[in-house]
Enzyme design. Structure first.
Site, PDB file in Angstrom:
ATOM      1  CE  LYS A   1      57.946 -12.663  -7.327  1.00  0.00           C
ATOM      2  NZ  LYS A   1      56.488 -12.618  -7.554  1.00  0.00           N
TER       3      LYS A   1
ATOM      4  CE1 TYR B   1      60.351 -15.262  -8.169  1.00  0.00           C
ATOM      5  CE2 TYR B   1      61.848 -15.041  -6.304  1.00  0.00           C
ATOM      6  CZ  TYR B   1      60.587 -15.295  -6.802  1.00  0.00           C
ATOM      7  OH  TYR B   1      59.561 -15.585  -5.942  1.00  0.00           O
TER       8      TYR B   1
END
Length: 252
Positions: A155, A151
């Site tokens: 990002k 994650y």
């Protein structure tokens, strides 16, 4: 209040959570909405509840063919606002315990999806000499977050994509910016806290407290605050290539 009347906004991941909140805020500001996601029932429910004109389009943002079909379906629609919000949280585990399929799934949705939507809808904006793209990243792309490597890496990739893309299309009059929310109240964070509690042997409340203690305001932000931030960013025409931190003070 920013007046977006006469503009059409496309919001991915619009069937629930942040996407639905962003769609509501844009609709209240006067924009016409195209809400995109994979669940037609959820998308229709959000579109029906909005105060202004809106319709739903089913699309898997990670799939090139699906995105091409979306672009063709909207060929007669002047999309001047693109909000790339669709994303998944991915596994909560040590990197050495993460499977390749789980890693690839996170990058397919969070990064490839952003790339594919930008590639599909930027050319008309560039041709017109105007438009706004807001890519939703995360404060977790700018600071360590143990057991969330897919994650956080995805990002950070969105941040890099945005800053570079801004210099590619900015000269044509198109603004590209990133909104980086901190932890947002809702089921997604509740799931993460449950998984972290299971992993660490603590309670869910302890896992949540440890996470939000990093924020200056000592709390998570709300979905409606994210929607308001998107509208506010559209009221700043001089902003391009920027990353807006909306994290209740969870400094990177």
């Amino acid at each position: 209040m920013t007046d977006l009347r006469g503009r059409t906004a496309l919001v991915t991941g619009g069937g629930s959570g942040l996407g639905a909140a962003i769609a509501r805020a844009l609709s209240h500001a006067g924009a016409e909405l195209v809400i995109v996601g994979r669940d037609a029932r959820k998308l229709d429910a959000v579109a029906t509840a909005l105060p202004g004109p809106a319709h739903a389009e089913v699309c898997d943002v990670a799939d090139e063919v699906s995105v091409s079909r979306l672009r063709d379906a909207l060929a007669d629609t002047e999309v001047s606002i693109l909000v790339n919000n669709a994303g998944i949280a991915g596994p909560v585990a040590a990197l050495t315990d993460i499977g390749v399929a789980d890693w690839d799934e996170v990058f397919a949705v969070n990064v490839r999806g952003t790339f594919l939507l930008c590639r599909a809808f930027l050319p008309p904006m560039v041709a017109r000499g105007s438009g706004d793209v807001i890519n939703v990243a995360s404060v977790s792309g700018k600071r360590p977050l143990a057991h969330r490597t897919p994650y956080t890496a995805s990002k950070m990739a969105v941040l890099g994509l945005t800053s570079t893309l801004a210099f590619e299309v900015g000269p044509a009059g198109v603004s590209v910016n990133t909104l980086s929310p901190g932890p947002v109240e809702g089921e997604r964070m509740a799931r993460n806290f449950r998984l972290e509690a299971e992993r660490s042997g603590t309670s869910v409340d302890e896992a949540e407290s440890a996470f939000v203690s990093r924020a200056a305001l000592g709390r998570m932000i709300t979905e409606d605050e994210v929607g308001a931030a998107v509208v506010a960013m559209l009221s700043m025409p001089g902003m391009c290539g920027a990353d807006v931190d909306l994290s209740a003070g969870m400094i990177a």
